[in-house]
Motif scaffolding. Structure first.
Motif, PDB file in Angstrom:
ATOM      1  N   ARG A   1     -17.058 -14.141   6.550  1.00 11.92           N
ATOM      2  CA  ARG A   1     -17.967 -13.049   6.893  1.00 11.92           C
ATOM      3  C   ARG A   1     -19.340 -13.656   7.164  1.00 11.92           C
ATOM      4  O   ARG A   1     -19.950 -14.235   6.286  1.00 11.92           O
ATOM      5  CB  ARG A   1     -18.052 -12.018   5.775  1.00 11.92           C
ATOM      6  N   THR A   2     -19.817 -13.499   8.405  1.00  8.57           N
ATOM      7  CA  THR A   2     -21.070 -14.135   8.804  1.00  8.57           C
ATOM      8  C   THR A   2     -22.131 -13.127   9.238  1.00  8.57           C
ATOM      9  O   THR A   2     -23.128 -13.520   9.832  1.00  8.57           O
ATOM     10  CB  THR A   2     -20.824 -15.143   9.952  1.00  8.57           C
ATOM     11  N   ALA A   3     -21.927 -11.854   8.936  1.00  8.35           N
ATOM     12  CA  ALA A   3     -22.910 -10.837   9.318  1.00  8.35           C
ATOM     13  C   ALA A   3     -24.227 -11.097   8.597  1.00  8.35           C
ATOM     14  O   ALA A   3     -24.240 -11.618   7.483  1.00  8.35           O
ATOM     15  CB  ALA A   3     -22.391  -9.442   8.957  1.00  8.35           C
TER      16      ALA A   3
ATOM     17  N   GLU B   1     -27.409 -10.594   6.288  1.00  7.72           N
ATOM     18  CA  GLU B   1     -27.505  -9.976   4.953  1.00  7.72           C
ATOM     19  C   GLU B   1     -27.830  -8.488   5.025  1.00  7.72           C
ATOM     20  O   GLU B   1     -27.246  -7.685   4.308  1.00  7.72           O
ATOM     21  CB  GLU B   1     -28.569 -10.719   4.145  1.00  7.72           C
ATOM     22  N   LYS B   2     -28.735  -8.107   5.931  1.00  8.38           N
ATOM     23  CA  LYS B   2     -29.152  -6.698   6.013  1.00  8.38           C
ATOM     24  C   LYS B   2     -28.034  -5.775   6.480  1.00  8.38           C
ATOM     25  O   LYS B   2     -28.092  -4.569   6.258  1.00  8.38           O
ATOM     26  CB  LYS B   2     -30.376  -6.562   6.920  1.00  8.38           C
ATOM     27  N   GLU B   3     -26.985  -6.310   7.102  1.00  8.83           N
ATOM     28  CA  GLU B   3     -25.873  -5.500   7.578  1.00  8.83           C
ATOM     29  C   GLU B   3     -24.719  -5.409   6.570  1.00  8.83           C
ATOM     30  O   GLU B   3     -23.725  -4.742   6.828  1.00  8.83           O
ATOM     31  CB  GLU B   3     -25.334  -6.075   8.892  1.00  8.83           C
ATOM     32  N   LEU B   4     -24.836  -6.058   5.427  1.00  7.57           N
ATOM     33  CA  LEU B   4     -23.730  -6.132   4.486  1.00  7.57           C
ATOM     34  C   LEU B   4     -23.680  -4.985   3.483  1.00  7.57           C
ATOM     35  O   LEU B   4     -22.736  -4.887   2.706  1.00  7.57           O
ATOM     36  CB  LEU B   4     -23.773  -7.469   3.734  1.00  7.57           C
TER      37      LEU B   4
ATOM     38  N   ASP C   1     -13.753 -15.540  -0.545  1.00  9.39           N
ATOM     39  CA  ASP C   1     -13.437 -14.180  -0.121  1.00  9.39           C
ATOM     40  C   ASP C   1     -13.921 -13.243  -1.223  1.00  9.39           C
ATOM     41  O   ASP C   1     -13.526 -13.377  -2.379  1.00  9.39           O
ATOM     42  CB  ASP C   1     -11.930 -13.987   0.094  1.00  9.39           C
ATOM     43  N   GLY C   2     -14.795 -12.317  -0.842  1.00 11.78           N
ATOM     44  CA  GLY C   2     -15.405 -11.419  -1.813  1.00 11.78           C
ATOM     45  C   GLY C   2     -16.902 -11.636  -1.901  1.00 11.78           C
ATOM     46  O   GLY C   2     -17.529 -11.325  -2.907  1.00 11.78           O
ATOM     47  N   GLY C   3     -17.478 -12.146  -0.837  1.00 10.07           N
ATOM     48  CA  GLY C   3     -18.911 -12.434  -0.815  1.00 10.07           C
ATOM     49  C   GLY C   3     -19.790 -11.206  -1.003  1.00 10.07           C
ATOM     50  O   GLY C   3     -20.834 -11.288  -1.645  1.00 10.07           O
TER      51      GLY C   3
ATOM     52  N   LEU D   1      -8.188 -22.443   3.181  1.00 10.59           N
ATOM     53  CA  LEU D   1      -8.887 -21.398   2.433  1.00 10.59           C
ATOM     54  C   LEU D   1      -9.622 -20.456   3.376  1.00 10.59           C
ATOM     55  O   LEU D   1      -9.630 -19.242   3.172  1.00 10.59           O
ATOM     56  CB  LEU D   1      -9.855 -22.018   1.419  1.00 10.59           C
ATOM     57  N   SER D   2     -10.213 -20.999   4.420  1.00  7.78           N
ATOM     58  CA  SER D   2     -10.890 -20.181   5.415  1.00  7.78           C
ATOM     59  C   SER D   2      -9.889 -19.266   6.114  1.00  7.78           C
ATOM     60  O   SER D   2     -10.163 -18.092   6.365  1.00  7.78           O
ATOM     61  CB  SER D   2     -11.611 -21.071   6.427  1.00  7.78           C
ATOM     62  N   GLU D   3      -8.713 -19.785   6.417  1.00  4.16           N
ATOM     63  CA  GLU D   3      -7.664 -18.980   7.039  1.00  4.16           C
ATOM     64  C   GLU D   3      -7.214 -17.863   6.095  1.00  4.16           C
ATOM     65  O   GLU D   3      -6.975 -16.728   6.525  1.00  4.16           O
ATOM     66  CB  GLU D   3      -6.474 -19.868   7.405  1.00  4.16           C
ATOM     67  N   THR D   4      -7.139 -18.153   4.801  1.00 10.16           N
ATOM     68  CA  THR D   4      -6.777 -17.135   3.816  1.00 10.16           C
ATOM     69  C   THR D   4      -7.830 -16.035   3.774  1.00 10.16           C
ATOM     70  O   THR D   4      -7.513 -14.844   3.738  1.00 10.16           O
ATOM     71  CB  THR D   4      -6.619 -17.776   2.425  1.00 10.16           C
ATOM     72  N   SER D   5      -9.102 -16.430   3.811  1.00 11.30           N
ATOM     73  CA  SER D   5     -10.195 -15.459   3.833  1.00 11.30           C
ATOM     74  C   SER D   5     -10.119 -14.592   5.085  1.00 11.30           C
ATOM     75  O   SER D   5     -10.277 -13.371   5.025  1.00 11.30           O
ATOM     76  CB  SER D   5     -11.544 -16.186   3.766  1.00 11.30           C
TER      77      SER D   5
END
Length: 108
Positions: A18-20, A22-25, A58-60, A94-98
């Motif tokens: 997830r690279t959005a 911070e203000k969009e999260l 995953d879960g940021g 791990l990135s693929e799992t995320s």
């Protein structure tokens, strides 16, 4: 197997997909929900250095919500238990799992 880790032992992984910005999260509503109901879904983590610490891949958003609650003094990161699933693999796997965990989520 799901286990718990102290919030103070968790940090965001650079491989989180997830690279959005911070203000969009929508961290504020996430923090409010966690405060009201607790952490409803475990975070996916991988062991990090120093030993005993973990990176959240995953879960940021949940992690950021928890950190906001800790910053406000609502929870103590040294004693607050966070449900996690610990996975060990390459960064690519791990990135693929995320990505897979996020890809299959449907909007309500």
């Amino acid at each position: 197997m799901i286990q718990t880790v102290k919030l103070a032992k968790l940090r965001l992984s650079p491989i989180n997909v997830r690279t959005a910005p911070e203000k969009e999260l929508a961290i504020e509503p996430m923090a409010a929900d966690i405060e009201a109901r607790g952490v409803l879904q475990n975070l996916l983590v991988t062991p990090a250095r120093p030993r005993g610490t973990f990176e959240v891949f995953d879960g940021g958003r949940r992690l950021r919500g928890l950190l906001l609650l800790a910053e406000r003094g609502t929870i103590d990161p040294e004693v607050f238990d966070v449900p996690v699933l610990v996975l060990k693999d390459s960064d690519a796997a791990l990135s693929e799992t995320s990505l897979a965990a996020n890809f299959h989520q449907l909007k309500l």
